[in-house]
Design an enzyme around this catalytic site. Structure first.
Site, mmCIF file in Angstrom:
data_model
loop_
_atom_site.group_PDB
_atom_site.id
_atom_site.type_symbol
_atom_site.label_atom_id
_atom_site.label_comp_id
_atom_site.label_asym_id
_atom_site.label_seq_id
_atom_site.Cartn_x
_atom_site.Cartn_y
_atom_site.Cartn_z
ATOM 1 N N ILE A 1 0.834 -1.203 0.000
ATOM 2 C CA ILE A 1 0.000 0.000 0.000
ATOM 3 C C ILE A 1 0.867 1.250 0.000
ATOM 4 C CG2 ILE A 1 -1.818 1.263 1.211
ATOM 5 C CD1 ILE A 1 -2.746 -1.418 2.401
ATOM 6 N N GLU B 1 3.893 -4.915 10.097
ATOM 7 C CA GLU B 1 3.792 -6.326 9.734
ATOM 8 C C GLU B 1 2.311 -6.608 9.550
ATOM 9 O OE1 GLU B 1 6.162 -8.461 9.237
ATOM 10 O OE2 GLU B 1 7.929 -7.437 10.022
ATOM 11 N N THR C 1 -6.409 -1.080 9.853
ATOM 12 C CA THR C 1 -7.153 -2.148 9.190
ATOM 13 C C THR C 1 -8.516 -2.367 9.821
ATOM 14 O OG1 THR C 1 -7.137 -4.552 8.795
ATOM 15 C CG2 THR C 1 -5.953 -3.772 10.715
ATOM 16 N N GLU D 1 -9.570 -5.220 10.519
ATOM 17 C CA GLU D 1 -9.473 -6.426 11.340
ATOM 18 C C GLU D 1 -9.460 -6.125 12.836
ATOM 19 O OE1 GLU D 1 -6.936 -9.604 10.018
ATOM 20 O OE2 GLU D 1 -6.720 -8.676 8.047
ATOM 21 N N TYR E 1 -1.934 -10.352 14.705
ATOM 22 C CA TYR E 1 -1.805 -9.191 13.816
ATOM 23 C C TYR E 1 -2.814 -8.111 14.166
ATOM 24 C CZ TYR E 1 -2.922 -6.288 9.802
ATOM 25 O OH TYR E 1 -3.239 -5.208 9.009
ATOM 26 N N LYS F 1 -2.311 -4.235 15.678
ATOM 27 C CA LYS F 1 -2.793 -3.027 15.004
ATOM 28 C C LYS F 1 -3.779 -2.267 15.882
ATOM 29 C CE LYS F 1 -2.121 -1.497 11.537
ATOM 30 N NZ LYS F 1 -1.121 -0.450 11.152
#
Length: 351
Positions: A11, A82, A132, A134, A158, A162
């Protein structure tokens, strides 16, 4: 001048390329060049004096402070992270180090830099943190899409890392007055995507005559966002977003993974048919689902549309066709990014 971190990743690199195609404002690009950071993606900028590339870590306080003082950016955009869920399950330490500690150290450097700016420069400065969807966890099939008010419920190492970084950014705004903006995006796809993520992995494996591994029943639903649409949203948020606010960025394209895979196969059947005349769909192989696999994500991007007038330019049909065509036209990039370490990872993870 702006400072972009993680600007050799998927990105971030697309953002830098688009920024310099649309503007003459220079970019300092700080990237650690881990396995997913690819300098070759930025090859067209090698002789461009507007692009200053620096290999380094956002957690390197001395380096970040030096770059801030030397280049005096009016904004810092943090793409560095990451980002692969599967890798976070097998090795969460790197995700805590970069996404949590790295963001903390970057914020501290920026806070000190911002405090020493002249009043007018302080007013104009922005720190934009790219995150994100997520972090919100998983959605039931009929549940409303994630809004910016949705509770954080991360389910993987992950997404937890974040979420932690998002909270740090928020706290640095409310505690120290740092002028921050946060964006939470859905699944990106498009050119220069490292071939461990779903769409590029399917393209590369299909062309290589390898199995197309699909987790579980393939019915995990994601919202898909063409990467250049994401970049345009970030530019708009940087330009006019309200300080301290979060903006969800999505493509309004909810689709199950198996449908994505079958769409990729159909496009390859059309654009580069198999020599034996069979469909690439014959290579689809269902594999054991990964631990804690979230069933559905969906982004409600109406706040971004309502406040800042942004909408995605691509439908999924137009974006996925451009993506498959790009991979077919850039076989050298794909070949070069596939190091021995990458092949070993894919083999070990999906065997």
């Amino acid at each position: 001048m702006i400072l972009v971190t993680g600007g050799a990743g998927f990105i971030g690199a697309n953002f830098v390329l688009d920024w310099l195609a649309l503007s003459d404002e220079p970019v300092v690009n700080l990237d650690k060049l881990t396995y997913a950071g690819n300098r070759e993606t930025l090859a067209t900028l090698e002789a461009d004096r507007r692009h200053i590339f620096v290999q380094g870590d956002i957690g390197d306080v001395d380096l970040v402070q030096r770059l801030l003082l030397e280049h005096q950016p009016r904004a810092v955009l943090n793409f560095a992270a990451e980002s692969h869920v599967d890798r976070s399950i097998h090795g969460p330490g790197d995700f805590i180090q970069t996404n949590v500690l790295g963001t903390f150290r970057l914020l501290e450097c920026v806070r000190k830099y911002h405090a020493d700016l002249a009043p007018a420069a302080q007013q104009a400065f922005r720190f934009l943190h790219v995150s994100t969807d997520e972090v919100y966890g998983t959605l039931a099939p009929e549940a409303a899409a994630f809004t910016e008010e949705h509770r954080y419920e991360p389910n993987s190492p992950y997404s937890a890392s974040k979420a932690a970084s998002d909270h740090l950014v928020r706290a640095w705004h409310h505690t120290y007055g740092l002028p921050v903006l946060t964006t939470n995006c859905s699944n990106n796809y498009g050119p220069y995507h490292f071939p461990e993520k779903l769409i590029p992995l399917m393209i590369v494996n299909a062309l290589g005559g390898k199995p197309l591994p699909v987790y579980g029943d393939g019915m995990q639903v994601r919202d898909w966002l063409y990467v250049k649409d994401h970049c345009s949203a970030i530019r708009r948020v940087l330009e006019a977003g309200r300080l301290g606010e979060t903006y969800n960025v999505g493509g309004w394209n909810e689709k199950p993974n198996i449908e994505i895979v079958r769409t990729v196969c159909a496009l390859l059947d059309e654009l580069q048919p198999r020599p034996d005349g069979q469909s690439y769909a014959g290579q689809i192989t269902y594999v054991k689902d990964r631990p804690g696999h979230d069933r559905r994500y969906a982004i409600d991007a109406r706040k971004l549309e309502r406040e800042l007038g942004w909408k995605p330019a691509e439908t999924f049909e137009s974006g996925i066709r451009k993506t498959v065509a790009w991979y077919l036209a850039n076989a050298t990039w794909v070949k070069n990014v596939q190091s021995g370490a990458y092949r070993d990872w894919v083999s070990r993870h999906y065997q």
